[in-house]
Design an enzyme around this catalytic site. Sequence first.
Site, PDB file in Angstrom:
ATOM      1  N   CYS A   5       0.845  -1.249  -0.096  1.00 40.54           N
ATOM      2  CA  CYS A   5      -0.063  -0.075   0.040  1.00 40.54           C
ATOM      3  C   CYS A   5       0.820   1.470   0.015  1.00 40.54           C
ATOM      4  CB  CYS A   5      -0.850   0.086   1.139  1.00 40.54           C
ATOM      5  SG  CYS A   5      -1.796   1.481   1.553  1.00 40.54           S
ATOM      6  N   CYS A   8       0.418   3.324   3.295  1.00 38.83           N
ATOM      7  CA  CYS A   8       0.873   2.902   4.389  1.00 38.83           C
ATOM      8  C   CYS A   8       2.470   3.195   4.526  1.00 38.83           C
ATOM      9  CB  CYS A   8       0.866   1.157   4.314  1.00 38.83           C
ATOM     10  SG  CYS A   8      -0.874   0.813   5.120  1.00 38.83           S
ATOM     11  N   ASP A  31      -1.258  16.671  -1.353  1.00 41.85           N
ATOM     12  CA  ASP A  31      -1.678  15.725  -2.430  1.00 41.85           C
ATOM     13  C   ASP A  31      -0.514  16.010  -3.354  1.00 41.85           C
ATOM     14  OD1 ASP A  31      -4.224  14.289  -3.641  1.00 41.85           O
ATOM     15  OD2 ASP A  31      -2.742  14.867  -5.115  1.00 41.85           O
ATOM     16  N   HIS A  47      -4.307   0.324   8.200  1.00 41.70           N
ATOM     17  CA  HIS A  47      -4.867   0.239   6.628  1.00 41.70           C
ATOM     18  C   HIS A  47      -6.226  -0.205   6.751  1.00 41.70           C
ATOM     19  CE1 HIS A  47      -4.393  -0.648   2.802  1.00 41.70           C
ATOM     20  NE2 HIS A  47      -5.314  -1.807   2.760  1.00 41.70           N
ATOM     21  N   ASN A  86     -13.484   9.495  -1.758  1.00 37.57           N
ATOM     22  CA  ASN A  86     -13.770   8.765  -2.844  1.00 37.57           C
ATOM     23  C   ASN A  86     -13.805   7.374  -2.537  1.00 37.57           C
ATOM     24  OD1 ASN A  86     -13.992  10.898  -4.700  1.00 37.57           O
ATOM     25  ND2 ASN A  86     -11.678  10.948  -5.082  1.00 37.57           N
ATOM     26  N   GLY A  92     -13.975   7.418  -8.268  1.00 34.66           N
ATOM     27  CA  GLY A  92     -12.600   7.881  -8.351  1.00 34.66           C
ATOM     28  C   GLY A  92     -11.472   7.488  -7.504  1.00 34.66           C
ATOM     29  N   HIS A  97      -6.368   2.970   0.342  1.00 27.91           N
ATOM     30  CA  HIS A  97      -6.226   3.320   1.857  1.00 27.91           C
ATOM     31  C   HIS A  97      -6.874   4.392   2.040  1.00 27.91           C
ATOM     32  CE1 HIS A  97      -3.284   3.418   5.435  1.00 27.91           C
ATOM     33  NE2 HIS A  97      -4.341   4.424   5.625  1.00 27.91           N
ATOM     34  N   HIS A  99      -8.857   7.737   2.529  1.00 28.56           N
ATOM     35  CA  HIS A  99      -8.359   9.086   2.881  1.00 28.56           C
ATOM     36  C   HIS A  99      -9.186   9.912   2.354  1.00 28.56           C
ATOM     37  CE1 HIS A  99      -7.541   7.485  -1.348  1.00 28.56           C
ATOM     38  NE2 HIS A  99      -7.820   8.713  -1.692  1.00 28.56           N
ATOM     39  N   HIS A 101      -9.772  13.807   1.335  1.00 28.79           N
ATOM     40  CA  HIS A 101      -9.283  14.921   0.600  1.00 28.79           C
ATOM     41  C   HIS A 101      -9.621  16.161   1.518  1.00 28.79           C
ATOM     42  CE1 HIS A 101      -8.110  12.928  -3.248  1.00 28.79           C
ATOM     43  NE2 HIS A 101      -9.066  12.142  -2.764  1.00 28.79           N
TER      44      HIS A 101
HETATM   45  P1  5GP Z   1      -8.097   9.167  -4.873  1.00 32.01           P
HETATM   46  O1  5GP Z   1      -8.189   9.276  -6.440  1.00 32.01           O
HETATM   47  O2  5GP Z   1      -8.049   7.681  -4.502  1.00 32.01           O
HETATM   48  O3  5GP Z   1      -9.296   9.697  -4.083  1.00 32.01           O
HETATM   49  O4  5GP Z   1      -6.891   9.962  -4.199  1.00 32.01           O
HETATM   50  C1  5GP Z   1      -5.709   9.591  -4.399  1.00 32.01           C
HETATM   51  C2  5GP Z   1      -4.838  10.867  -4.334  1.00 32.01           C
HETATM   52  O5  5GP Z   1      -3.512  10.607  -3.995  1.00 32.01           O
HETATM   53  C3  5GP Z   1      -4.601  11.577  -5.471  1.00 32.01           C
HETATM   54  O6  5GP Z   1      -5.277  12.973  -5.331  1.00 32.01           O
HETATM   55  C4  5GP Z   1      -3.446  11.509  -6.018  1.00 32.01           C
HETATM   56  O7  5GP Z   1      -2.950  12.707  -6.555  1.00 32.01           O
HETATM   57  C5  5GP Z   1      -2.816  11.274  -4.637  1.00 32.01           C
HETATM   58  N1  5GP Z   1      -1.410  10.742  -4.922  1.00 32.01           N
HETATM   59  C6  5GP Z   1      -1.112   9.442  -5.511  1.00 32.01           C
HETATM   60  N2  5GP Z   1       0.189   9.136  -5.274  1.00 32.01           N
HETATM   61  C7  5GP Z   1       0.667   9.911  -4.447  1.00 32.01           C
HETATM   62  C8  5GP Z   1       1.925  10.221  -3.715  1.00 32.01           C
HETATM   63  O8  5GP Z   1       2.941   9.184  -3.897  1.00 32.01           O
HETATM   64  N3  5GP Z   1       2.158  11.060  -3.075  1.00 32.01           N
HETATM   65  C9  5GP Z   1       1.310  11.979  -2.521  1.00 32.01           C
HETATM   66  N4  5GP Z   1       1.469  13.061  -1.656  1.00 32.01           N
HETATM   67  N5  5GP Z   1      -0.048  12.150  -3.171  1.00 32.01           N
HETATM   68  C10 5GP Z   1      -0.373  10.961  -4.137  1.00 32.01           C
HETATM   69 ZN    ZN Z   2      -2.363   1.162   3.541  1.00 30.27          ZN
END
Ligand code: 5GP
Ligand code: ZN
Length: 116
Positions: A5, A8, A31, A47, A86, A92, A97, A99, A101
């Site tokens: 992950c 993680c 982000d 996790h 999301n 999306g 894991h 999260h 935003h």
């Molecule tokens: P999701 O699309 O799952 O709701 O959001 C995942 C978020 O993680 C995205 O906005 C993406 O830009 C961010 N993200 C993906 N990989 C990384 C990373 O390695 N570092 C950081 N800081 N953000 C990441």
């Molecule tokens: Zn995780």
Amino acid sequence: MNQDCLFCKIIAGEIPSAKVYEDDFVYAFKDIEPIAPVHYLFVPKTHICCAKKINAENSSYIAKIFEAIAKVSESENLESYRVINNCGEDAGQSVMHLHFHVVAGKKMGWGKQSLG
Ligand code: 5GP
Ligand code: ZN
């Protein structure tokens, strides 16, 4: 910790991140591809793959995350902000894991169009 992950690994410090907040339960970082002037990710330090897996055993992490969001919004003077989770592919979610935003720093639209 889930060895496969990304978040993680970020929490463990194996992958670098721009930390904005940390306590025993919550880690928050910028982000990497911000969609607003302020774009932070708040994650539980355990996790949980997604919102579907929140249950009586782990839901205290959610309370801690929202407490952390309130603290950061206060310390950074975020007058308005949006919290987004999301859950699942069509919504999306790209990192499995849980999260949240937190986006701020711009006037945001709302309504059908904002769902893309
Ligand atoms: P999701 O699309 O799952 O709701 O959001 C995942 C978020 O993680 C995205 O906005 C993406 O830009 C961010 N993200 C993906 N990989 C990384 C990373 O390695 N570092 C950081 N800081 N953000 C990441
Ligand atoms: Zn995780």
